[in-house]
Design a protein around this motif. Structure first.
Motif, short mmCIF file in Angstrom:
data_model
loop_
_atom_site.label_atom_id
_atom_site.label_comp_id
_atom_site.label_asym_id
_atom_site.label_seq_id
_atom_site.Cartn_x
_atom_site.Cartn_y
_atom_site.Cartn_z
N UNK A 1 0.83 -1.20 0.00
CA UNK A 1 0.00 0.00 0.00
C UNK A 1 0.87 1.26 0.00
N UNK A 2 1.94 1.25 0.77
CA UNK A 2 2.85 2.39 0.85
C UNK A 2 3.47 2.69 -0.51
N UNK A 3 3.96 1.66 -1.21
CA UNK A 3 4.58 1.86 -2.51
C UNK A 3 3.54 2.33 -3.54
N UNK A 4 2.39 1.67 -3.56
CA UNK A 4 1.36 2.02 -4.54
C UNK A 4 0.88 3.45 -4.34
N UNK A 5 0.66 3.84 -3.09
CA UNK A 5 0.19 5.19 -2.78
C UNK A 5 1.18 6.25 -3.27
N UNK A 6 2.46 6.05 -3.01
CA UNK A 6 3.46 7.04 -3.40
C UNK A 6 3.65 7.11 -4.91
N UNK A 7 3.52 5.97 -5.58
CA UNK A 7 3.60 5.98 -7.05
C UNK A 7 2.42 6.74 -7.64
N UNK A 8 1.22 6.48 -7.13
CA UNK A 8 0.03 7.16 -7.60
C UNK A 8 0.11 8.66 -7.32
N UNK A 9 0.67 9.03 -6.16
CA UNK A 9 0.79 10.44 -5.79
C UNK A 9 1.69 11.18 -6.77
N UNK A 10 2.78 10.55 -7.19
CA UNK A 10 3.68 11.17 -8.16
C UNK A 10 3.03 11.27 -9.54
N UNK A 11 2.24 10.26 -9.89
CA UNK A 11 1.58 10.25 -11.20
C UNK A 11 0.43 11.26 -11.29
N UNK B 1 -13.52 11.86 -25.02
CA UNK B 1 -13.29 12.82 -23.94
C UNK B 1 -13.79 12.26 -22.61
N UNK B 2 -14.90 11.51 -22.65
CA UNK B 2 -15.41 10.91 -21.42
C UNK B 2 -14.45 9.85 -20.90
N UNK B 3 -13.76 9.13 -21.80
CA UNK B 3 -12.77 8.14 -21.36
C UNK B 3 -11.64 8.80 -20.59
N UNK B 4 -11.14 9.92 -21.12
CA UNK B 4 -10.05 10.63 -20.43
C UNK B 4 -10.53 11.18 -19.09
N UNK B 5 -11.75 11.69 -19.05
CA UNK B 5 -12.28 12.24 -17.80
C UNK B 5 -12.48 11.13 -16.77
N UNK B 6 -13.01 9.98 -17.20
CA UNK B 6 -13.24 8.86 -16.29
C UNK B 6 -11.91 8.35 -15.73
N UNK B 7 -10.88 8.27 -16.58
CA UNK B 7 -9.57 7.81 -16.12
C UNK B 7 -9.05 8.73 -15.02
N UNK B 8 -9.21 10.03 -15.20
CA UNK B 8 -8.75 10.99 -14.19
C UNK B 8 -9.54 10.84 -12.89
N UNK B 9 -10.84 10.69 -12.99
CA UNK B 9 -11.68 10.54 -11.79
C UNK B 9 -11.29 9.28 -11.02
N UNK B 10 -11.09 8.18 -11.73
CA UNK B 10 -10.67 6.93 -11.08
C UNK B 10 -9.32 7.11 -10.40
N UNK B 11 -8.42 7.81 -11.05
CA UNK B 11 -7.07 8.00 -10.49
C UNK B 11 -7.14 8.83 -9.20
N UNK B 12 -7.94 9.89 -9.20
CA UNK B 12 -8.08 10.72 -8.01
C UNK B 12 -8.72 9.93 -6.87
N UNK B 13 -9.79 9.18 -7.20
CA UNK B 13 -10.45 8.36 -6.17
C UNK B 13 -9.50 7.30 -5.62
N UNK C 1 -6.26 7.49 -5.44
CA UNK C 1 -5.28 8.17 -4.60
C UNK C 1 -5.82 8.36 -3.18
N UNK C 2 -7.04 8.85 -3.06
CA UNK C 2 -7.59 9.12 -1.73
C UNK C 2 -7.91 7.84 -0.96
#
Length: 263
Positions: free
Chosen positions: A129-139, A177-189, A191-192
């Protein structure tokens, strides 16, 4: 000792075909914009040469759409779950001493000194979890900038296409455009959710070591939470970011183990 990861070849195979899959998606993205541009030019000037270019772009666009669809099914629906299953088996083998895989995982987790059992499973999950979280945070910043720009560009081209009564391409652009937006939303969710899990791990390890039953409960609960979070995510980790951060995160993980007396 050299690292031994039984499913590493499978992971590399998935990563390769995912790049090809993304290549098809980018091809659709570029073709849709070029088609929009040439179609507007053709409507205004009725150029024969432009019509030939449009036909070629249409063929490439259809080929890219079909290729992306096939690879998405093959990679994300078939291959990725199989590799994830191998990863989970390796995690259980290393944590509990089982032999679900043909070969053991060696020099991957930094917890070889810990006795195999529920406590080691909890520690291994925290490390993951620690490694994955920090990788996602940088991305996250690059992902946000890239996807926001692409989302905006496609919406602009879709608007101009609708205004000029070219129907098919604008709808394709809206879909992309919805694909790119969905990818970003998933990535933010994602991360948290990972941040929340890391906070829970800190809370668990900041208290004195509890009873064996409590350790088992914590291990099972946190592993299920982490695996559920991974399954929810639709934005894959960057292998290049992992390689770049590996040494730094390994040092930080050693400090965390020392700080929380994880041994």
């Amino acid at each position: 000792m050299e690292r031994q990861l039984p499913y590493e070849i499978s992971y590399n195979t998935v990563a390769y075909w995912r790049k090809v899959e993304n290549g098809f998606l980018w091809s659709v993205f570029i073709c849709s914009i070029l088609l929009q541009t040439f179609q507007i030019d053709c409507l205004k000037h009725s150029l024969g040469s432009t019509e030939c270019v449009i036909n070629l772009l249409n063929i490439l666009n259809y080929f890219s759409i079909i290729g992306y669809g096939i690879l998405y099914i093959a990679v994300e629906i078939i291959m990725q779950p199989m590799v994830a299953s191998e990863r989970r088996k390796g995690f259980i083998d290393n944590s509990l001493g089982t032999k679900l895989l043909d070969k053991p995982i060696l020099n991957y987790y930094d917890n070889d000194s810990i006795e195999q059992g529920p406590y080691k499973m909890l520690v291994n999950c925290y490390e993951n979890c620690f490694f994955t979280y920090n990788i996602i945070k940088v991305m996250l910043p690059k992902m946000a900038i890239k996807n926001t720009i692409l989302f905006g560009l496609l919406l602009i081209f879709a608007y101009h296409g609708i205004k000029d009564n070219v129907v098919a391409i604008p709808f394709l652009q809206l879909f992309l455009s919805s694909l790119f937006l969905i990818e970003l939303i998933y990535h933010i969710a994602f991360f948290f959710r990972l941040k929340n899990l890391c906070d829970k791990f800190k809370q668990i390890f900041s208290t004195p070591k509890s009873t064996k039953n409590k350790t088992i409960q914590d291990a099972i609960y946190m592993v299920l939470e982490y695996e559920t979070t991974l399954a929810y995510n639709k934005s894959p980790n960057s292998n290049s970011v992992y390689k770049k951060l590996n040494n730094k995160l390994t040092e930080e993980w050693s400090c965390i183990k020392q700080n929380y007396d994880i041994r």
